[in-house]
Design a protein around this motif. Structure first.
Motif, short mmCIF file in Angstrom:
data_model
loop_
_atom_site.label_atom_id
_atom_site.label_comp_id
_atom_site.label_asym_id
_atom_site.label_seq_id
_atom_site.Cartn_x
_atom_site.Cartn_y
_atom_site.Cartn_z
N GLY A 1 0.79 -1.24 -0.06
CA GLY A 1 0.07 0.02 0.15
C GLY A 1 0.78 1.26 0.14
N VAL B 1 3.07 2.75 2.17
CA VAL B 1 4.52 2.34 2.69
C VAL B 1 5.26 1.27 1.81
CG1 VAL B 1 5.87 1.47 4.75
CG2 VAL B 1 3.97 2.98 4.99
N SER C 1 -2.84 -8.62 0.47
CA SER C 1 -3.73 -9.71 0.98
C SER C 1 -4.36 -10.64 -0.10
CB SER C 1 -5.02 -8.84 1.84
OG SER C 1 -5.79 -8.44 0.98
N TYR D 1 -2.30 -16.76 -2.82
CA TYR D 1 -1.28 -17.62 -1.93
C TYR D 1 -1.61 -17.87 -0.56
CZ TYR D 1 0.15 -13.34 0.35
OH TYR D 1 -0.02 -12.22 1.14
N ASN E 1 4.57 -4.83 6.00
CA ASN E 1 4.31 -3.43 5.63
C ASN E 1 2.83 -3.66 5.67
OD1 ASN E 1 6.73 -1.93 5.56
ND2 ASN E 1 6.82 -2.64 3.68
N THR E 2 2.10 -4.41 6.37
CA THR E 2 0.72 -4.54 6.53
C THR E 2 0.18 -3.82 7.86
OG1 THR E 2 0.21 -6.49 7.88
CG2 THR E 2 0.94 -6.97 5.67
N ASP F 1 -2.01 -5.81 9.49
CA ASP F 1 -2.77 -6.81 9.87
C ASP F 1 -2.47 -7.49 11.30
OD1 ASP F 1 -4.88 -8.48 9.36
OD2 ASP F 1 -3.35 -9.84 8.05
N PHE G 1 -1.49 -11.46 10.35
CA PHE G 1 -0.24 -11.77 9.49
C PHE G 1 0.77 -11.96 10.47
CE2 PHE G 1 3.48 -10.78 7.46
CZ PHE G 1 3.54 -11.71 6.50
N ASN H 1 4.61 -2.62 10.86
CA ASN H 1 3.42 -2.80 11.39
C ASN H 1 3.75 -3.29 12.96
OD1 ASN H 1 1.08 -4.16 12.33
ND2 ASN H 1 1.26 -5.99 11.00
N THR I 1 10.62 2.08 12.74
CA THR I 1 9.37 2.96 12.12
C THR I 1 8.16 2.59 13.13
OG1 THR I 1 8.85 1.10 10.54
CG2 THR I 1 10.14 2.86 9.59
N ALA J 1 7.94 6.87 12.76
CA ALA J 1 8.10 6.51 11.49
C ALA J 1 9.52 6.42 11.08
CB ALA J 1 7.37 7.56 10.53
N PHE K 1 -0.97 9.95 6.08
CA PHE K 1 -0.57 10.12 7.53
C PHE K 1 -1.20 8.91 8.27
CE2 PHE K 1 0.40 14.90 6.83
CZ PHE K 1 1.56 14.42 6.08
N PRO L 1 -4.58 2.60 8.05
CA PRO L 1 -5.34 2.13 6.70
C PRO L 1 -6.80 2.62 7.22
CG PRO L 1 -3.87 0.55 7.11
CD PRO L 1 -3.35 1.56 8.11
N GLY M 1 4.12 9.50 7.16
CA GLY M 1 4.25 9.79 5.83
C GLY M 1 4.94 8.46 5.07
N1 LIG Z 1 1.55 5.83 6.96
C1 LIG Z 1 2.83 5.87 7.79
O1 LIG Z 1 2.99 7.27 7.92
C2 LIG Z 1 3.01 4.96 8.76
C3 LIG Z 1 2.60 3.72 8.76
N2 LIG Z 1 3.07 2.72 9.57
C4 LIG Z 1 2.64 1.42 9.68
O2 LIG Z 1 2.89 1.04 8.13
C5 LIG Z 1 1.99 -0.11 7.93
C6 LIG Z 1 1.47 0.12 6.49
O3 LIG Z 1 0.74 1.31 6.53
P1 LIG Z 1 0.02 1.85 5.01
O4 LIG Z 1 1.12 1.54 4.01
O5 LIG Z 1 -0.39 3.19 5.22
O6 LIG Z 1 -1.08 0.88 4.83
P2 LIG Z 1 -2.11 0.72 3.70
O7 LIG Z 1 -3.36 0.39 3.90
O8 LIG Z 1 -1.65 1.63 2.40
O9 LIG Z 1 -1.23 -0.91 3.06
C7 LIG Z 1 -1.43 -2.18 3.70
C8 LIG Z 1 -1.11 -3.24 2.61
O10 LIG Z 1 -1.09 -4.39 3.34
C9 LIG Z 1 -1.65 -5.28 2.67
N3 LIG Z 1 -2.16 -6.66 3.34
C10 LIG Z 1 -3.07 -6.40 4.44
N4 LIG Z 1 -3.27 -7.72 5.04
C11 LIG Z 1 -2.44 -8.45 4.29
C12 LIG Z 1 -1.90 -9.79 4.65
N5 LIG Z 1 -2.59 -10.79 5.33
N6 LIG Z 1 -0.90 -10.33 3.92
C13 LIG Z 1 -0.37 -9.56 3.00
N7 LIG Z 1 -0.90 -8.24 2.78
C14 LIG Z 1 -1.83 -7.68 3.53
C15 LIG Z 1 -2.74 -4.70 1.97
O11 LIG Z 1 -3.31 -5.42 0.74
P3 LIG Z 1 -4.73 -5.07 0.14
O12 LIG Z 1 -4.60 -3.80 -0.42
O13 LIG Z 1 -5.00 -6.41 -0.37
O14 LIG Z 1 -5.85 -4.84 1.41
C16 LIG Z 1 -1.91 -3.33 1.36
O15 LIG Z 1 -1.22 -3.59 0.38
C17 LIG Z 1 0.82 -0.02 9.05
O16 LIG Z 1 0.95 -1.16 9.81
C18 LIG Z 1 1.12 1.24 9.53
O17 LIG Z 1 0.86 1.41 10.94
C19 LIG Z 1 4.18 3.06 10.23
C20 LIG Z 1 4.78 4.26 10.52
C21 LIG Z 1 4.38 5.43 9.73
#
Ligand SMILES: NC(=O)C1=CN([C@@H]2O[C@H](COP(=O)(O)OP(=O)(O)OC[C@H]3O[C@@H](n4cnc5c(N)ncnc54)[C@H](OP(=O)(O)O)[C@@H]3O)[C@@H](O)[C@H]2O)C=CC1
Ligand SMILES: N[C@@H](CC=O)C(=O)O
Length: 382
Positions: free
Chosen positions: A32, A34, A65, A90, A112-113, A115, A118, A136, A165, A169, A224, A227, A361
């Protein structure tokens, strides 16, 4: 008598191309905000890193996912199109089998979920030789038994788990706290604005004449928030960060020990994410009233505080509250999506160590995850 030296080019003595670079095989779960930044950062820095550090960073698996793309020799710039075309459904075990069947070494799993299910796979990845890197926060905030068992497994398999992170972050926070604690410095309190999204929301809402819901929408659009932005607004995400820091100090706290002020009106707490996003305007009136009733020259900050008797395993008090602070105080002067962490220690007395900067971010977070991957890569021997 003079001696003539004949210079033979280095390439003729050694075939530089044949010297094997250390290949690091990376499986990334979540692409997603990150995750996709991370993949693109790795692909665009790959050559430079190969030249400077003799590392070959090879992303052999990328998954969300629903599907995974497995490529023994790594992703190209068009990874997303390729995954859309040939990604397969998978289960995570198939990534482990793929690594085994192709004899891949120096393995790193990147989570980087957001979830919570996971993280139950971490143990079998470690069992099969993977190091762990995670943005995560969930694995560090489940119950203490899970926390300890994972660490025991990592120690027995000589694997590392880095999660810089998880708090702040891309800011170098966890490493700093770990080093202070390990070197015997008594940390007596950690306090600050731990959430980049809530920092942005309250900085903007306090300064500008905008509705709360429009500011919240901007925070979501800028990547920011979590999800599900309610994870930020209900205080759980900040609570998790506070718990992660407490556990770094060897304090024996569980998530339920934290007193958290939930900012979501009761009737929006249990609806679906879609319904919540459609009803954001219901937040406007309650927050406008709070703003109106605020003391003069003050602004809102969502403040986390770890204090109490930190010399005792169960002596900590953990609180997360929306607070009015003077505009000209350190917390009140925050800008943008900056987080701030005040770390009080015995030697530093009343003047805390302060770490401040972008606390959310996708790009800065991905860069922090990348840093953790490089830290582990540098220590691999093969
Ligand atoms: N944004 C930020 O500033 C910060 C974020 N974080 C952490 O980074 C992580 C990711 O955040 P962000 O990128 O914004 O979230 P997003 O929602 O943009 O992305 C999450 C991703 O995880 C995938 N996913 C969910 N469940 C599973 C699974 N069981 N197996 C494989 N992939 C899975 C989703 O797939 P699908 O699209 O298919 O659901 C998606 O691709 C979070 O844990 C967040 O707390 C940490 C510090 C800062
Ligand atoms: N939602 C989080 C992102 C990083 O953990 C925050 O706002 O700080």
């Amino acid at each position: 008598m003079s001696t003539a030296t004949v210079e033979i080019p280095l390439e003729q003595l050694i075939n530089l191309e044949k010297i094997k670079k250390k290949k690091i095989n990376i499986a990334i779960f979540g692409h997603g905000n990150v995750g996709s930044h991370l993949v693109n950062q790795i692909i665009s820095s790959k050559e430079e890193i190969s030249r400077r550090r003799d590392l070959d960073l090879n992303i052999f698996a990328i998954a969300n996912s629903k599907t995974v793309l497995l490529q023994q020799n790594g992703l190209s710039k068009n990874w997303l199109e390729e995954k859309t075309e040939s990604g397969k459904k998978y289960i995570p075990e198939e990534v482990i089998s793929f690594a085994k069947n192709n004899n891949l070494q120096n393995l790193i799993l990147v989570d980087n979920t957001a979830d919570s299910s996971f993280v139950q796979n971490y143990s079998s990845f470690v069992e099969n030789g993977f190091h762990l890197v995670s943005s995560n926060k969930i694995a560090n905030t489940l119950d203490l038994n899970f926390y300890k068992e994972l660490r025991e497994k990592l120690t027995s398999k000589k694997r590392q788990y880095l999660y810089e992170t998880n708090v702040g972050a891309g800011l170098p926070l966890i490493d700093t706290i770990k080093l202070l604690h390990l070197s015997g410095e008594n940390i007596t309190r950690i306090r600050g604005v731990f959430s980049g999204s809530l920092s942005y929301i309250f900085n903007t809402f306090s300064e500008e004449d905008r509705s709360f819901s429009s500011v919240l929408k901007s925070a979501i659009d800028k990547g920011f928030t979590e999800p599900d932005p309610r994870e930020d607004l209900c205080g759980n995400d900040v609570g998790r960060k506070l718990l992660i820091l407490a556990r770094e100090l060897d304090l024996h706290n569980e998530f339920d020990d934290i007193s958290i002020q939930n900012l979501i009106p009761k009737d929006l707490r249990n609806v679906s994410k879609e319904e919540f996003l459609n009803r954001l305007q219901e937040l406007d009136v309650p927050f406008q009233i709070k703003k109106k009733n605020q003391p003069k020259d003050c602004v809102f900050r969502y403040v986390a505080d770890l204090h109490g008797d930190l010399s005792k395993e169960t002596g900590a008090i953990l609180t997360v509250n929306l607070t009015s602070v003077p505009k000209n105080s350190m917390l009140g002067a925050l800008k943008g999506s900056d987080s701030i962490f005040e770390i009080y220690t015995e030697s530093y007395g009343d003047n805390p160590i302060v770490i401040q900067g972008a606390g959310a971010g996708a790009a800065v977070t991905a860069r922090g995850v990348f840093g953790d991957i490089l830290r582990i890569s540098d220590k691999e021997h093969n």
